[in-house]
Design a protein around this motif. Structure first.
Motif, mmCIF file in Angstrom:
data_model
loop_
_atom_site.group_PDB
_atom_site.id
_atom_site.type_symbol
_atom_site.label_atom_id
_atom_site.label_comp_id
_atom_site.label_asym_id
_atom_site.label_seq_id
_atom_site.Cartn_x
_atom_site.Cartn_y
_atom_site.Cartn_z
ATOM 1 N N ASN A 6 4.984 36.942 -0.134
ATOM 2 C CA ASN A 6 5.702 37.755 -1.100
ATOM 3 C C ASN A 6 6.093 39.098 -0.503
ATOM 4 O O ASN A 6 5.536 39.537 0.493
ATOM 5 C CB ASN A 6 4.852 37.975 -2.351
ATOM 6 C CG ASN A 6 4.481 36.672 -3.044
ATOM 7 O OD1 ASN A 6 3.380 36.538 -3.560
ATOM 8 N ND2 ASN A 6 5.373 35.712 -3.039
ATOM 9 N N ASP A 7 7.067 39.730 -1.157
ATOM 10 C CA ASP A 7 7.528 41.048 -0.732
ATOM 11 C C ASP A 7 7.627 41.915 -1.977
ATOM 12 O O ASP A 7 8.432 41.652 -2.866
ATOM 13 C CB ASP A 7 8.890 40.944 -0.048
ATOM 14 C CG ASP A 7 9.330 42.255 0.589
ATOM 15 O OD1 ASP A 7 8.890 43.316 0.109
ATOM 16 O OD2 ASP A 7 10.118 42.222 1.558
ATOM 17 N N PRO A 8 6.810 42.971 -2.092
ATOM 18 C CA PRO A 8 6.844 43.806 -3.301
ATOM 19 C C PRO A 8 8.174 44.500 -3.529
ATOM 20 O O PRO A 8 8.462 44.939 -4.654
ATOM 21 C CB PRO A 8 5.724 44.825 -3.043
ATOM 22 C CG PRO A 8 5.490 44.807 -1.573
ATOM 23 C CD PRO A 8 5.794 43.414 -1.120
ATOM 24 N N ALA A 9 9.009 44.584 -2.515
ATOM 25 C CA ALA A 9 10.332 45.190 -2.682
ATOM 26 C C ALA A 9 11.319 44.247 -3.369
ATOM 27 O O ALA A 9 12.425 44.662 -3.733
ATOM 28 C CB ALA A 9 10.889 45.627 -1.329
ATOM 29 N N LEU A 10 10.944 42.984 -3.535
ATOM 30 C CA LEU A 10 11.762 41.970 -4.221
ATOM 31 C C LEU A 10 13.179 41.863 -3.652
ATOM 32 O O LEU A 10 14.172 41.965 -4.397
ATOM 33 C CB LEU A 10 11.827 42.266 -5.724
ATOM 34 C CG LEU A 10 10.487 42.273 -6.463
ATOM 35 C CD1 LEU A 10 10.688 42.715 -7.908
ATOM 36 C CD2 LEU A 10 9.843 40.895 -6.423
ATOM 37 N N PRO A 11 13.338 41.624 -2.356
ATOM 38 C CA PRO A 11 14.690 41.548 -1.789
ATOM 39 C C PRO A 11 15.501 40.378 -2.335
ATOM 40 O O PRO A 11 16.715 40.507 -2.514
ATOM 41 C CB PRO A 11 14.428 41.398 -0.280
ATOM 42 C CG PRO A 11 13.051 40.823 -0.183
ATOM 43 C CD PRO A 11 12.294 41.431 -1.321
ATOM 44 N N LYS A 12 14.863 39.230 -2.586
ATOM 45 C CA LYS A 12 15.616 38.083 -3.107
ATOM 46 C C LYS A 12 16.084 38.332 -4.536
ATOM 47 O O LYS A 12 17.214 37.990 -4.898
ATOM 48 C CB LYS A 12 14.764 36.811 -3.038
ATOM 49 C CG LYS A 12 14.574 36.264 -1.633
ATOM 50 C CD LYS A 12 13.777 34.978 -1.622
ATOM 51 C CE LYS A 12 14.516 33.833 -2.288
ATOM 52 N NZ LYS A 12 13.768 32.552 -2.189
ATOM 53 N N TRP A 13 15.243 38.904 -5.366
ATOM 54 C CA TRP A 13 15.613 39.246 -6.748
ATOM 55 C C TRP A 13 16.794 40.211 -6.762
ATOM 56 O O TRP A 13 17.770 40.006 -7.505
ATOM 57 C CB TRP A 13 14.394 39.844 -7.444
ATOM 58 C CG TRP A 13 14.625 40.591 -8.723
ATOM 59 C CD1 TRP A 13 14.530 41.939 -8.898
ATOM 60 C CD2 TRP A 13 14.954 40.048 -10.010
ATOM 61 N NE1 TRP A 13 14.777 42.277 -10.207
ATOM 62 C CE2 TRP A 13 15.043 41.141 -10.913
ATOM 63 C CE3 TRP A 13 15.186 38.767 -10.483
ATOM 64 C CZ2 TRP A 13 15.344 40.973 -12.258
ATOM 65 C CZ3 TRP A 13 15.489 38.590 -11.836
ATOM 66 C CH2 TRP A 13 15.571 39.676 -12.700
ATOM 67 N N ASN A 14 16.736 41.224 -5.929
ATOM 68 C CA ASN A 14 17.818 42.213 -5.900
ATOM 69 C C ASN A 14 19.101 41.627 -5.320
ATOM 70 O O ASN A 14 20.206 41.930 -5.786
ATOM 71 C CB ASN A 14 17.368 43.441 -5.093
ATOM 72 C CG ASN A 14 16.267 44.215 -5.800
ATOM 73 O OD1 ASN A 14 16.344 44.433 -7.006
ATOM 74 N ND2 ASN A 14 15.238 44.624 -5.071
ATOM 75 N N ARG A 15 18.968 40.773 -4.308
ATOM 76 C CA ARG A 15 20.172 40.161 -3.734
ATOM 77 C C ARG A 15 20.802 39.174 -4.717
ATOM 78 O O ARG A 15 22.032 39.071 -4.804
ATOM 79 C CB ARG A 15 19.818 39.454 -2.424
ATOM 80 C CG ARG A 15 21.023 38.897 -1.672
ATOM 81 C CD ARG A 15 20.687 38.609 -0.218
ATOM 82 N NE ARG A 15 19.646 37.605 -0.075
ATOM 83 C CZ ARG A 15 19.897 36.291 -0.028
ATOM 84 N NH1 ARG A 15 21.135 35.836 -0.114
ATOM 85 N NH2 ARG A 15 18.898 35.438 0.132
ATOM 86 N N MET A 16 19.971 38.456 -5.479
ATOM 87 C CA MET A 16 20.511 37.548 -6.482
ATOM 88 C C MET A 16 21.310 38.308 -7.538
ATOM 89 O O MET A 16 22.424 37.918 -7.903
ATOM 90 C CB MET A 16 19.380 36.758 -7.144
ATOM 91 C CG MET A 16 19.858 35.740 -8.182
ATOM 92 S SD MET A 16 19.894 36.406 -9.844
ATOM 93 C CE MET A 16 18.174 36.322 -10.282
ATOM 94 N N LYS A 17 20.764 39.429 -8.024
ATOM 95 C CA LYS A 17 21.496 40.213 -9.020
ATOM 96 C C LYS A 17 22.810 40.746 -8.457
ATOM 97 O O LYS A 17 23.829 40.782 -9.164
ATOM 98 C CB LYS A 17 20.616 41.366 -9.519
ATOM 99 C CG LYS A 17 19.438 40.918 -10.365
ATOM 100 C CD LYS A 17 18.844 42.058 -11.175
ATOM 101 C CE LYS A 17 18.228 43.111 -10.311
ATOM 102 N NZ LYS A 17 17.589 44.180 -11.127
ATOM 103 N N ALA A 18 22.802 41.137 -7.193
ATOM 104 C CA ALA A 18 24.035 41.638 -6.572
ATOM 105 C C ALA A 18 25.076 40.533 -6.453
ATOM 106 O O ALA A 18 26.279 40.764 -6.690
ATOM 107 C CB ALA A 18 23.712 42.227 -5.199
#
Length: 509
Positions: free
Chosen positions: A208-220
């Protein structure tokens, strides 16, 4: 790792001491196309070719050939590709010219793939998954748009993309999904990837990554491909705890904050408790919360090993959830069973709104899945994108607000709506009326794809008696005497398997 959802199957996951029987030293190569194509919708019938894990197993695709069978006549169309693929994920869109297709009939399409892997020539049909029963794709070529009046917008509220990517599954990218939606005549869809995939590091599904790069990239990416013609809204399918501390799934749509949930991810053995409970969930102002497939049977292995469970009435009340994606498959038996569960909940006196989706994991025409871990794959047509839809009425194509408003139906194609009374005193789907005799007005619309209407039902639910009464083929403008406390709803069937059901008009004394 236990294979849980329905998706393009990942064939490379292995344990140090065990490789699956379907393991191959080659990338996954998958073609797919929609189940319906509205001829006036765009450039042609879209066919996607997805190549995954080519960074591990480089491949050169030379040629893809579409073989189209319609009305006993076969036509072949060649697409010269001649490209090398070496990326973790890549999709290529191919378009079959509409002029090569006969309208208002089924097309049977197979895709021949010619490629070179590790210096060896290969030919595959539709995909390169070992052991699957090969069958052509089926797509209805429609000359007409979906039969909905102006102001009604159809879409799919439960869709997975390539942000769902782990040891056993992966989906298609958002841009490809948008192209398929437009080809089918859909107006919107929600991107609802698994919470336990969206919290991963890029390229590593076990960390896991606490910065949530996949979540943020999905929203973008959602924001990038969203448009007025095809609205796309970000969300997640969050794994969250019910009243018994079991993992259930919640569609959290248009929510700014991320809901952590990995209890049923099987990422770490025996760590299967929910990270939070529905009763403790803090809501946000602009979100839409939907219970995902709340009545689906949970296999015993999933109950034992990953603590999967079912929604309870207490869970809906505790979290204030009134929108239920009860229909999760387009098969007739699943639809009937889901609606009966929903009916029983309505007869408790609670107000629950019915939604239909497909839980598609990149599957547009055929679902490929792991049947027996490490041993066997299988395919079916059960859960494919846009097969069952939710259709709401709103002046603008705003699916979050439209679903909140409650004037909506679920359907695999045909249309039905109704109201009680006329003019300024009319009461529409999703609204509340007093318990008085009133005239019923309804409208049904079908098309060549779905055939003529064969049956219309009016369902009258009496909460005080705990029963629902059915009137088959009621007369339009018929005066109806409703119960003191309950609801009215309607259903429609057509000759070619079309089905539609409305949400209720609520009745109170």
């Amino acid at each position: 790792m236990i294979p849980l959802p329905f998706a393009y199957a990942e064939i490379h996951y292995r344990l140090p001491w065990l490789a699956p029987a379907y393991y191959r030293s080659m990338p996954e190569i998958v073609t797919d196309l929609p189940t319906r194509y509205v001829v006036r919708s765009g450039r042609g019938l879209p066919v996607v070719m997805i190549v995954k894990d080519a960074h591990k197993f480089p491949v050169t695709i030379h040629r893809v050939t579409a073989c189209i069978l319609q009305s006993g006549k076969t036509e072949r169309i060649n697409f010269e590709i001649e490209q090398a693929f070496d990326a973790p994920y890549r999709s290529v869109m191919l378009y079959i010219n509409s002029k090569r297709l006969r309208v208002d009939r089924m097309a049977y399409v197979s895709m021949r793939i010619e490629c070179t892997i590790d210096g060896n020539e290969h030919t595959f049909f539709n995909d390169n998954y070992p052991g699957l029963n090969w069958a052509p794709y089926r797509c209805f070529i429609s000359s007409e748009p979906l039969p909905y009046p102006d102001g009604w917008h159809a879409g799919d509220p439960h869709v997975h993309t390539n942000f769902t990517d782990d040891q056993v599954e992966f989906g298609a990218d958002i841009q490809t999904t948008r192209e398929m939606a437009k080809a089918m005549g859909l107006d919107w869809f929600f991107v609802t990837d698994h919470s336990y995939d969206l919290d991963d590091r890029e390229g590593d599904c076990l960390r896991n990554d606490p910065a949530l790069p996949k979540w943020n990239r999905m929203k973008a990416e959602v924001q990038r491909f969203d448009s007025p013609e095809c609205r796309i809204v970000h969300g997640e399918e969050a794994s969250i705890g019910n009243m018994y501390g079991e993992n259930v799934h919640l569609l959290a749509v248009n929510r700014d904050g991320f809901i952590y949930g990995s209890g049923d991810s099987a990422e770490r053995w025996l760590e299967n408790k929910p990270q939070q409970l529905l009763s403790n969930l803090k809501s946000e102002a602009n979100e839409l919360l939907i219970a995902a497939h709340p009545f689906e049977r949970v296999p015993i292995l999933q109950r034992l090993l990953i603590r999967r469970g079912n929604w309870q009435l207490y869970d809906f009340d505790a979290a204030g959830i009134r929108h239920l994606q009860c229909i999760n498959s387009a098969t007739r038996s699943d639809i009937i069973e889901s609606i009966l569960h929903w009916r029983d909940m309505l007869l408790t006196g609670r107000r629950f709104y019915l939604l239909a989706g497909n839980d598609s994991h990149g599957n547009f025409n055929i679902m490929r899945q792991i049947r027996v871990p490490f041993l066997k794959l299988f395919s079916s047509r059960k859960q494919t994108f846009g097969k069952m839809t939710t259709v709401f009425r709103l002046e603008s194509n705003d699916p979050v607000e439209g679903i909140r408003a409650g004037e909506m139906i679920v359907t695999n194609g045909p249309f039905i709506k109704f109201q009680m009374g006329k003019g300024e005193n009319a009461v529409h789907i999703g609204q509340t009326m007093k318990a008085r005799r009133e005239r019923l007005f309804f409208e049904v619309i079908t098309s060549k794809e779905f055939g003529r209407v064969t049956r219309v039902d009016l369902l009258i639910g009496d909460v005080n008696r705990g029963k629902e009464r059915r009137i088959i083929n009621p007369d339009n403008r018929k005066k109806i005497a409703p119960p003191n406390h309950g609801y009215l709803r309607m259903e429609l069937r057509t000759r070619n398997g079309g089905f539609a059901a409305t949400n209720p008009i609520w009745i109170e004394s």
